[in-house]
Design a protein around this motif. Structure first.
Motif, PDB file in Angstrom:
ATOM      1  N   ALA A  82       1.059  -1.642  -8.362  1.00  0.00           N
ATOM      2  CA  ALA A  82       1.737  -0.341  -8.419  1.00  0.00           C
ATOM      3  C   ALA A  82       2.403   0.032  -7.097  1.00  0.00           C
ATOM      4  CB  ALA A  82       0.750   0.747  -8.833  1.00  0.00           C
ATOM      5  N   LEU A  83       2.063  -0.707  -6.020  1.00  0.00           N
ATOM      6  CA  LEU A  83       2.673  -0.448  -4.708  1.00  0.00           C
ATOM      7  C   LEU A  83       3.675  -1.548  -4.359  1.00  0.00           C
ATOM      8  CD1 LEU A  83      -0.472   0.728  -2.657  1.00  0.00           C
ATOM      9  CD2 LEU A  83       1.123   2.109  -4.016  1.00  0.00           C
ATOM     10  N   ASP A  84       4.217  -2.186  -5.391  1.00  0.00           N
ATOM     11  CA  ASP A  84       5.205  -3.263  -5.185  1.00  0.00           C
ATOM     12  C   ASP A  84       4.691  -4.379  -4.280  1.00  0.00           C
ATOM     13  OD1 ASP A  84       7.123  -1.946  -6.782  1.00  0.00           O
ATOM     14  OD2 ASP A  84       7.756  -0.719  -5.080  1.00  0.00           O
ATOM     15  N   GLY A  85       3.388  -4.678  -4.418  1.00  0.00           N
ATOM     16  CA  GLY A  85       2.824  -5.783  -3.640  1.00  0.00           C
ATOM     17  C   GLY A  85       2.283  -5.398  -2.279  1.00  0.00           C
ATOM     18  N   ALA A  86       2.439  -4.141  -1.864  1.00  0.00           N
ATOM     19  CA  ALA A  86       1.868  -3.691  -0.584  1.00  0.00           C
ATOM     20  C   ALA A  86       0.344  -3.568  -0.754  1.00  0.00           C
ATOM     21  CB  ALA A  86       2.471  -2.342  -0.188  1.00  0.00           C
ATOM     22  N   PRO A  87      -0.405  -3.647   0.343  1.00  0.00           N
ATOM     23  CA  PRO A  87       0.010  -3.897   1.726  1.00  0.00           C
ATOM     24  C   PRO A  87       0.426  -5.352   2.006  1.00  0.00           C
ATOM     25  CG  PRO A  87      -2.385  -3.648   1.612  1.00  0.00           C
ATOM     26  CD  PRO A  87      -1.841  -3.322   0.241  1.00  0.00           C
ATOM     27  N   GLY A  88       0.026  -6.311   1.170  1.00  0.00           N
ATOM     28  CA  GLY A  88       0.498  -7.684   1.335  1.00  0.00           C
ATOM     29  C   GLY A  88       0.249  -8.243   2.721  1.00  0.00           C
ATOM     30  N   VAL A  89       1.297  -8.800   3.337  1.00  0.00           N
ATOM     31  CA  VAL A  89       1.120  -9.416   4.669  1.00  0.00           C
ATOM     32  C   VAL A  89       0.760  -8.378   5.733  1.00  0.00           C
ATOM     33  CG1 VAL A  89       2.586 -11.437   4.289  1.00  0.00           C
ATOM     34  CG2 VAL A  89       3.597  -9.347   5.193  1.00  0.00           C
ATOM     35  N   TYR A  90       0.890  -7.090   5.402  1.00  0.00           N
ATOM     36  CA  TYR A  90       0.533  -6.033   6.373  1.00  0.00           C
ATOM     37  C   TYR A  90      -0.891  -5.506   6.151  1.00  0.00           C
ATOM     38  CZ  TYR A  90       5.541  -6.376   6.909  1.00  0.00           C
ATOM     39  OH  TYR A  90       6.806  -6.877   7.110  1.00  0.00           O
ATOM     40  N   SER A  91      -1.687  -6.226   5.351  1.00  0.00           N
ATOM     41  CA  SER A  91      -3.046  -5.759   5.018  1.00  0.00           C
ATOM     42  C   SER A  91      -3.872  -5.423   6.250  1.00  0.00           C
ATOM     43  CB  SER A  91      -3.774  -6.816   4.179  1.00  0.00           C
ATOM     44  OG  SER A  91      -3.178  -6.924   2.905  1.00  0.00           O
ATOM     45  N   ALA A  92      -3.863  -6.296   7.255  1.00  0.00           N
ATOM     46  CA  ALA A  92      -4.655  -6.035   8.463  1.00  0.00           C
ATOM     47  C   ALA A  92      -4.059  -4.870   9.248  1.00  0.00           C
ATOM     48  CB  ALA A  92      -4.724  -7.285   9.339  1.00  0.00           C
ATOM     49  N   ARG A  93      -2.729  -4.770   9.258  1.00  0.00           N
ATOM     50  CA  ARG A  93      -2.082  -3.702  10.030  1.00  0.00           C
ATOM     51  C   ARG A  93      -2.392  -2.320   9.468  1.00  0.00           C
ATOM     52  NH1 ARG A  93       3.613  -6.683  11.336  1.00  0.00           N
ATOM     53  NH2 ARG A  93       2.546  -8.596  10.764  1.00  0.00           N
ATOM     54  N   TRP A  94      -2.605  -2.247   8.148  1.00  0.00           N
ATOM     55  CA  TRP A  94      -2.965  -0.953   7.549  1.00  0.00           C
ATOM     56  C   TRP A  94      -4.302  -0.449   8.105  1.00  0.00           C
ATOM     57  CZ3 TRP A  94      -1.519   0.521   1.889  1.00  0.00           C
ATOM     58  CH2 TRP A  94      -0.127   0.392   1.704  1.00  0.00           C
ATOM     59  N   ALA A  95      -5.097  -1.350   8.657  1.00  0.00           N
ATOM     60  CA  ALA A  95      -6.398  -0.961   9.225  1.00  0.00           C
ATOM     61  C   ALA A  95      -6.258  -0.479  10.666  1.00  0.00           C
ATOM     62  CB  ALA A  95      -7.362  -2.138   9.160  1.00  0.00           C
ATOM     63  N   ALA A 104      -7.923   1.804   5.919  1.00  0.00           N
ATOM     64  CA  ALA A 104      -6.968   1.034   5.119  1.00  0.00           C
ATOM     65  C   ALA A 104      -7.200   1.266   3.619  1.00  0.00           C
ATOM     66  CB  ALA A 104      -7.083  -0.449   5.455  1.00  0.00           C
ATOM     67  N   MET A 105      -8.466   1.294   3.211  1.00  0.00           N
ATOM     68  CA  MET A 105      -8.772   1.509   1.784  1.00  0.00           C
ATOM     69  C   MET A 105      -8.387   2.916   1.352  1.00  0.00           C
ATOM     70  SD  MET A 105     -12.272  -0.705   1.136  1.00  0.00           S
ATOM     71  CE  MET A 105     -13.151  -0.379   2.670  1.00  0.00           C
ATOM     72  N   ARG A 106      -8.573   3.905   2.251  1.00  0.00           N
ATOM     73  CA  ARG A 106      -8.142   5.280   1.952  1.00  0.00           C
ATOM     74  C   ARG A 106      -6.626   5.319   1.775  1.00  0.00           C
ATOM     75  NH1 ARG A 106     -11.619   7.077   5.742  1.00  0.00           N
ATOM     76  NH2 ARG A 106     -10.011   7.480   7.288  1.00  0.00           N
ATOM     77  N   LYS A 107      -5.920   4.580   2.617  1.00  0.00           N
ATOM     78  CA  LYS A 107      -4.461   4.532   2.560  1.00  0.00           C
ATOM     79  C   LYS A 107      -3.998   3.988   1.200  1.00  0.00           C
ATOM     80  CE  LYS A 107      -2.818   3.713   6.868  1.00  0.00           C
ATOM     81  NZ  LYS A 107      -2.304   2.928   8.002  1.00  0.00           N
ATOM     82  N   VAL A 108      -4.668   2.930   0.723  1.00  0.00           N
ATOM     83  CA  VAL A 108      -4.326   2.359  -0.587  1.00  0.00           C
ATOM     84  C   VAL A 108      -4.531   3.413  -1.675  1.00  0.00           C
ATOM     85  CG1 VAL A 108      -4.998   0.659  -2.340  1.00  0.00           C
ATOM     86  CG2 VAL A 108      -4.826  -0.043   0.055  1.00  0.00           C
ATOM     87  N   GLU A 109      -5.677   4.095  -1.613  1.00  0.00           N
ATOM     88  CA  GLU A 109      -5.993   5.106  -2.634  1.00  0.00           C
ATOM     89  C   GLU A 109      -4.969   6.244  -2.600  1.00  0.00           C
ATOM     90  OE1 GLU A 109      -9.877   7.536  -4.333  1.00  0.00           O
ATOM     91  OE2 GLU A 109      -9.905   6.872  -2.251  1.00  0.00           O
ATOM     92  N   GLU A 110      -4.640   6.706  -1.393  1.00  0.00           N
ATOM     93  CA  GLU A 110      -3.677   7.815  -1.254  1.00  0.00           C
ATOM     94  C   GLU A 110      -2.294   7.427  -1.773  1.00  0.00           C
ATOM     95  OE1 GLU A 110      -3.977   8.685   2.913  1.00  0.00           O
ATOM     96  OE2 GLU A 110      -5.938   9.666   2.678  1.00  0.00           O
ATOM     97  N   ARG A 111      -1.879   6.199  -1.476  1.00  0.00           N
ATOM     98  CA  ARG A 111      -0.544   5.758  -1.932  1.00  0.00           C
ATOM     99  C   ARG A 111      -0.509   5.598  -3.448  1.00  0.00           C
ATOM    100  NH1 ARG A 111       2.622   2.523   2.747  1.00  0.00           N
ATOM    101  NH2 ARG A 111       1.785   3.765   4.456  1.00  0.00           N
ATOM    102  N   LEU A 112      -1.623   5.155  -4.029  1.00  0.00           N
ATOM    103  CA  LEU A 112      -1.687   5.054  -5.492  1.00  0.00           C
ATOM    104  C   LEU A 112      -1.612   6.448  -6.118  1.00  0.00           C
ATOM    105  CD1 LEU A 112      -4.350   2.254  -6.100  1.00  0.00           C
ATOM    106  CD2 LEU A 112      -1.991   2.239  -6.920  1.00  0.00           C
ATOM    107  N   GLY A 160     -13.045  -6.379   5.138  1.00  0.00           N
ATOM    108  CA  GLY A 160     -11.706  -5.966   4.708  1.00  0.00           C
ATOM    109  C   GLY A 160     -11.746  -5.073   3.477  1.00  0.00           C
ATOM    110  N   TYR A 161     -10.935  -5.422   2.492  1.00  0.00           N
ATOM    111  CA  TYR A 161     -10.792  -4.602   1.282  1.00  0.00           C
ATOM    112  C   TYR A 161     -11.810  -4.963   0.193  1.00  0.00           C
ATOM    113  CZ  TYR A 161      -6.202  -3.369   3.255  1.00  0.00           C
ATOM    114  OH  TYR A 161      -5.182  -2.909   4.066  1.00  0.00           O
ATOM    115  N   ASP A 162     -12.781  -5.813   0.511  1.00  0.00           N
ATOM    116  CA  ASP A 162     -13.728  -6.301  -0.509  1.00  0.00           C
ATOM    117  C   ASP A 162     -14.406  -5.197  -1.332  1.00  0.00           C
ATOM    118  OD1 ASP A 162     -13.093  -8.863   0.169  1.00  0.00           O
ATOM    119  OD2 ASP A 162     -15.017  -9.381   1.067  1.00  0.00           O
ATOM    120  N   PRO A 163     -14.794  -4.045  -0.724  1.00  0.00           N
ATOM    121  CA  PRO A 163     -15.513  -3.029  -1.519  1.00  0.00           C
ATOM    122  C   PRO A 163     -14.701  -2.386  -2.645  1.00  0.00           C
ATOM    123  CG  PRO A 163     -15.934  -2.715   0.824  1.00  0.00           C
ATOM    124  CD  PRO A 163     -14.813  -3.705   0.723  1.00  0.00           C
TER     125      PRO A 163
END
Length: 200
Positions: A82-95, A104-112, A160-163
């Protein structure tokens, strides 16, 4: 030159992430004498590529060149449909610089939530690259595991995003799974099977 790694060879794992180093060491089945880029005080190269494969190759080549040893690098991340493949290669940078994956996980939830999408489909990708110090051939493989996202996150294992990631066909997140169960089916494991077939 043949693309082989002899058992017992000294190998640089091109990471400063202890969790990732442990996971790669387990998958390498203690066949090699491993040292991390962090242990050697090697600088982390800037990840300037736009694909997992490109970044894995960049990191492996930099570590091999700086250490004079064969090097293995991985580039992996979470992609959300739903985020067009984000964070993708920027996964670590989101942290962020503190590698704060709760952030980073909060950011994913907020963007969704902002995207107002009920689609929770996501996948992890792992590219593994091996480089030799003589600028010779390089080897790269890619693995992927699909699943869905769940909030709030569950479990304290993994990293990382495992949880927040529930792999297809399972009820537990990667953060809840026994490490051996995760290692048997993860994106890294799938890439590693291909790597083993090519190298050993």
């Amino acid at each position: 030159m043949t693309i082989r790694l002899e058992p017992g060879a000294r190998l640089v794992v091109a990471t400063h992430n202890p969790g990732k180093a442990r996971e790669l060491a387990a998958m390498l089945e203690n066949r090699f004498e491993l040292v991390t880029a962090g242990d050697l005080g090697l600088a982390e190269p800037e990840e300037t590529e736009t694909t997992f494969v490109g970044n894995a190759l960049l990191k492996a080549r930099a570590a091999a060149r700086a250490s004079g040893l064969a090097a293995i690098a991985d580039d992996s991340g979470l992609s959300v449909a739903a985020l067009d493949g984000a964070p993708g290669v920027y996964s670590a940078r989101w942290a962020g610089p503190e590698k704060d994956f709760a952030l980073a996980m909060r950011k994913v939830e907020e963007r969704l939530e902002a995207a107002e999408s009920d689609d929770r489909a996501a996948w992890f990708t792992c590219a593994l690259a091996v480089a030799w110090p003589d600028e010779g051939p390089m080897l790269v493989v890619e693995g992927r595991v699909d699943g869905t996202l769940t909030f709030p996150g569950r479990g304290t294992r993994g990293f990382g995003y495992d949880p927040i990631f529930v792999p297809e066909g399972h009820a537990q997140t990667f953060g809840q799974m026994d490490p051996a169960a995760k290692d048997a089916m993860s994106h890294r494991a799938r890439a590693f099977e291909k790597l083993k077939a090519a190298l050993f």
